[in-house]
Design an enzyme around this catalytic site. Sequence first.
Site, mmCIF file in Angstrom:
data_model
loop_
_atom_site.group_PDB
_atom_site.id
_atom_site.type_symbol
_atom_site.label_atom_id
_atom_site.label_comp_id
_atom_site.label_asym_id
_atom_site.label_seq_id
_atom_site.Cartn_x
_atom_site.Cartn_y
_atom_site.Cartn_z
ATOM 1 N N ASP A 1 57.455 -87.055 9.510
ATOM 2 C CA ASP A 1 57.336 -85.603 9.734
ATOM 3 C C ASP A 1 56.776 -84.901 8.500
ATOM 4 O OD1 ASP A 1 58.460 -85.193 12.381
ATOM 5 O OD2 ASP A 1 60.411 -85.689 11.524
ATOM 6 N N ASP B 1 56.584 -91.377 4.692
ATOM 7 C CA ASP B 1 57.406 -90.479 5.489
ATOM 8 C C ASP B 1 56.607 -90.118 6.758
ATOM 9 O OD1 ASP B 1 59.391 -88.405 6.077
ATOM 10 O OD2 ASP B 1 57.776 -87.020 5.525
HETATM 11 MG MG LIG Z 1 58.766 -85.187 5.872
#
Ligand SMILES: [Mg+2]
Length: 259
Positions: A12, A10
């Site tokens: 962010d 992932d």
């Molecule tokens: Mg995230």
Amino acid sequence: MRFYSCYAFDLDGTLYRGSQVVPGAPEVIRAIRERGVSVLFVTNNSGMTRAEYVRKLASMAIESTLDEVITSGAAAGNYAQKEGIQSVFVVGEPGLVFTLRELGLDVVNAGPDGRVNLDTGGAQAVISGICREAFSYDLLDAAMQVVMRTKQYIACNADLTYPVEDGVFRPGSGAIVAALEACSGVRATVVGKPAPDMLINALKALEIDPKDTLMVGDRMDTDIACGKAAGADTCLVLTGVSQAVPAGQWCVDSVKDLV
Ligand SMILES: [Mg+2]
């Protein structure tokens, strides 16, 4: 720790927060690449094109290629095309508009600069994503009219919040999904994590078994749920949304502790 054939990260809250790289993340990505295994960057954030993500990661000394970047915007476009939808009304940012256009979709409510307006003519569906500048009552109203007419609503993701610098959270595109679902009475098809399709399709293209994959992310309800649904192993990091660790979940403080 065992080694995997593919590491899916992932973005962010995992590799960076807002514009700040998570300390140690570039070194970990480099160390993983030195083993000759595959790396994927899987983001629910539809605000930028894949090329923009490659540039953002490069600015943080993280190397990536277009093929390695998987976004919920591209997933939404792929899903729309699979459903036979050609023209869409977008509640989103220029990055989403450009992503959809690259796939060959007609965005009825944006000009050459990718900024969305209120034209609804001819739209067969609404696609929504994060929409930080253009979101307004009028845009919500226009989208509601399209959804009520077409009954077709595709959402890039439904994250209610996302982390920026220094422990601050902002409203995510899930807040927009909630608003549009509430006024239209139509449930969105959400293509981003936790739906596993983005990850499964990327692994298929790489001919990698999900069982040989580690999904790393900061959210139980999206990243970890997506990894589990895809059949991958999962690792939670505590640099983003999650602060508590559910029993039985493999967790490290930060990606820097991964290798
Ligand atoms: Mg995230």
